[in-house]
Design a protein around this motif. Structure first.
Motif, PDB file in Angstrom:
ATOM      1  N   UNK A  61       0.814  -1.214   0.000  1.00 18.79           N
ATOM      2  CA  UNK A  61       0.000   0.000   0.000  1.00 18.79           C
ATOM      3  C   UNK A  61       0.852   1.270   0.000  1.00 18.79           C
ATOM      4  N   UNK A  62       0.325   2.303  -0.633  1.00 19.23           N
ATOM      5  CA  UNK A  62       1.024   3.582  -0.726  1.00 19.23           C
ATOM      6  C   UNK A  62       0.124   4.679  -0.159  1.00 19.23           C
ATOM      7  N   UNK A  63       0.703   5.518   0.694  1.00 14.25           N
ATOM      8  CA  UNK A  63       0.014   6.689   1.230  1.00 14.25           C
ATOM      9  C   UNK A  63       0.758   7.922   0.734  1.00 14.25           C
TER      10      UNK A  63
ATOM     11  N   UNK B 265      -1.760  -2.977  -4.423  1.00 10.90           N
ATOM     12  CA  UNK B 265      -2.599  -2.877  -3.230  1.00 10.90           C
ATOM     13  C   UNK B 265      -3.347  -1.536  -3.276  1.00 10.90           C
ATOM     14  N   UNK B 266      -3.560  -0.934  -2.122  1.00  9.18           N
ATOM     15  CA  UNK B 266      -4.337   0.298  -2.039  1.00  9.18           C
ATOM     16  C   UNK B 266      -3.450   1.532  -2.177  1.00  9.18           C
ATOM     17  N   UNK B 267      -4.008   2.549  -2.835  1.00  6.74           N
ATOM     18  CA  UNK B 267      -3.365   3.860  -2.927  1.00  6.74           C
ATOM     19  C   UNK B 267      -4.268   4.872  -2.231  1.00  6.74           C
ATOM     20  N   UNK B 268      -3.724   5.562  -1.220  1.00 10.76           N
ATOM     21  CA  UNK B 268      -4.467   6.588  -0.484  1.00 10.76           C
ATOM     22  C   UNK B 268      -3.780   7.927  -0.716  1.00 10.76           C
ATOM     23  N   UNK B 269      -4.573   8.938  -1.062  1.00 17.66           N
ATOM     24  CA  UNK B 269      -4.014  10.242  -1.410  1.00 17.66           C
ATOM     25  C   UNK B 269      -4.665  11.321  -0.557  1.00 17.66           C
ATOM     26  N   UNK B 270      -3.831  12.148   0.042  1.00 20.53           N
ATOM     27  CA  UNK B 270      -4.286  13.370   0.702  1.00 20.53           C
ATOM     28  C   UNK B 270      -3.512  14.570   0.156  1.00 20.53           C
TER      29      UNK B 270
ATOM     30  N   UNK C   8      -4.311   0.621  -9.603  1.00 20.30           N
ATOM     31  CA  UNK C   8      -4.207   0.021  -8.282  1.00 20.30           C
ATOM     32  C   UNK C   8      -5.366  -0.944  -8.044  1.00 20.30           C
ATOM     33  N   UNK C   9      -5.308  -1.600  -6.874  1.00 20.59           N
ATOM     34  CA  UNK C   9      -6.382  -2.517  -6.490  1.00 20.59           C
ATOM     35  C   UNK C   9      -7.551  -1.755  -5.886  1.00 20.59           C
ATOM     36  N   UNK C  10      -7.285  -0.858  -4.957  1.00 23.62           N
ATOM     37  CA  UNK C  10      -8.311  -0.004  -4.370  1.00 23.62           C
ATOM     38  C   UNK C  10      -7.738   1.391  -4.199  1.00 23.62           C
ATOM     39  N   UNK C  11      -8.643   2.387  -4.137  1.00 21.25           N
ATOM     40  CA  UNK C  11      -8.188   3.775  -4.165  1.00 21.25           C
ATOM     41  C   UNK C  11      -9.020   4.605  -3.204  1.00 21.25           C
ATOM     42  N   UNK C  12      -8.357   5.555  -2.549  1.00 18.15           N
ATOM     43  CA  UNK C  12      -9.031   6.467  -1.637  1.00 18.15           C
ATOM     44  C   UNK C  12      -8.413   7.855  -1.776  1.00 18.15           C
ATOM     45  N   UNK C  13      -9.256   8.828  -2.112  1.00 14.67           N
ATOM     46  CA  UNK C  13      -8.817  10.222  -2.203  1.00 14.67           C
ATOM     47  C   UNK C  13      -9.511  10.978  -1.086  1.00 14.67           C
ATOM     48  N   UNK C  14      -8.795  11.160   0.023  1.00 12.31           N
ATOM     49  CA  UNK C  14      -9.394  11.784   1.198  1.00 12.31           C
ATOM     50  C   UNK C  14      -9.430  13.303   1.079  1.00 12.31           C
ATOM     51  N   UNK C  15      -8.451  13.866   0.428  1.00  9.89           N
ATOM     52  CA  UNK C  15      -8.400  15.292   0.142  1.00  9.89           C
ATOM     53  C   UNK C  15      -7.371  15.479  -0.957  1.00  9.89           C
TER      54      UNK C  15
ATOM     55  N   UNK D 203      -7.397   3.707 -12.866  1.00  9.94           N
ATOM     56  CA  UNK D 203      -7.862   2.357 -13.190  1.00  9.94           C
ATOM     57  C   UNK D 203      -7.756   1.545 -11.906  1.00  9.94           C
ATOM     58  N   UNK D 204      -8.895   1.092 -11.407  1.00 14.82           N
ATOM     59  CA  UNK D 204      -8.957   0.435 -10.107  1.00 14.82           C
ATOM     60  C   UNK D 204      -9.700  -0.891 -10.265  1.00 14.82           C
ATOM     61  N   UNK D 205      -9.056  -1.989  -9.896  1.00 11.70           N
ATOM     62  CA  UNK D 205      -9.695  -3.299 -10.029  1.00 11.70           C
ATOM     63  C   UNK D 205     -10.751  -3.538  -8.963  1.00 11.70           C
TER      64      UNK D 205
END
Length: 211
Positions: free
Chosen positions: A62-64, A77-82, A91-98, A106-108
């Protein structure tokens, strides 16, 4: 006079004694019960708020991203971006918090954009939860949910299902697609009562259309 051992003899006896102790320790280790394998905690890569990366990133963990990345990101794995990402993300899953992503996603698995997040680019994912802004077309296999009144999409949407909260907006075409291989259900109305001798033309036409 008592016989005194020479230095060489003393050293030789010491070596033999130590060798015997090591052999005994090794034998005890072999007889001991096997221990459970060591389990490592999941690792992740964190780019702090002060980080400035120019170049592509590839990771199996995972990457933050709290800073700024100018380059494409490929993660299993997951990519989280702030912070800010200027480049495409796979990536596998993605989260853009801010923050903001300027590039295609492209997210599987599932992708989530919080109210303070913005994506400028096309999105392809299994599921999409949009609370912020998406400027680009989206193709979502399953559910697309605009879960916030601040959710705004500017672009065409193709999805399996759609949920829209009160106040959310979509400026573009929306197409709800059936799963591959599925056939739309056709229901025929019950035929009306016919007068004696009247040909059932309407009934035959409907039956023929259903074949």
């Amino acid at each position: 006079m008592p016989f005194k051992k020479g230095r060489a003899a003393i050293l030789e006896e010491d070596v033999q004694r130590r060798g015997g102790e090591l052999a005994a320790t090794a034998e005890q280790a072999e007889r001991a019960e096997p221990q459970a394998p060591l389990v490592m905690a999941p690792q992740r890569t964190v780019l702090g708020a002060a980080a400035q990366v120019k170049g592509d990133i590839a990771s199996e963990e995972p990457i933050v991203i709290e800073g700024r990345v100018q380059g494409n990101i490929v993660c299993s794995k997951q990519v989280s971006v702030t912070g800010v990402v200027v480049g495409n993300i796979t990536c596998q899953s993605f989260s853009l918090n801010s923050g903001k992503v300027k590039g295609d996603l492209v997210c599987s698995g599932s992708a989530r954009v919080a109210e303070s997040g913005e994506i400028e680019g096309a999105v392809t994912a299994q599921e999409l939860a949009l609370g912020g802004t998406l400027k680009g077309n989206a193709r979502i296999e399953a559910l697309t949910h605009l879960f916030s009144a601040k959710a705004y999409m500017q672009g065409d949407l193709t999805a399996g299902r759609l949920g829209v909260a009160e106040g959310a907006r979509i400026n573009g075409k929306v197409e709800i697609v059936q799963p591959e291989g599925a056939r739309p259900e056709i229901r025929l109305a019950e035929p009306a009562a016919q007068a004696p001798g009247e040909e059932p033309a309407v009934q035959e036409e409907a039956a023929g259309a259903a074949k």
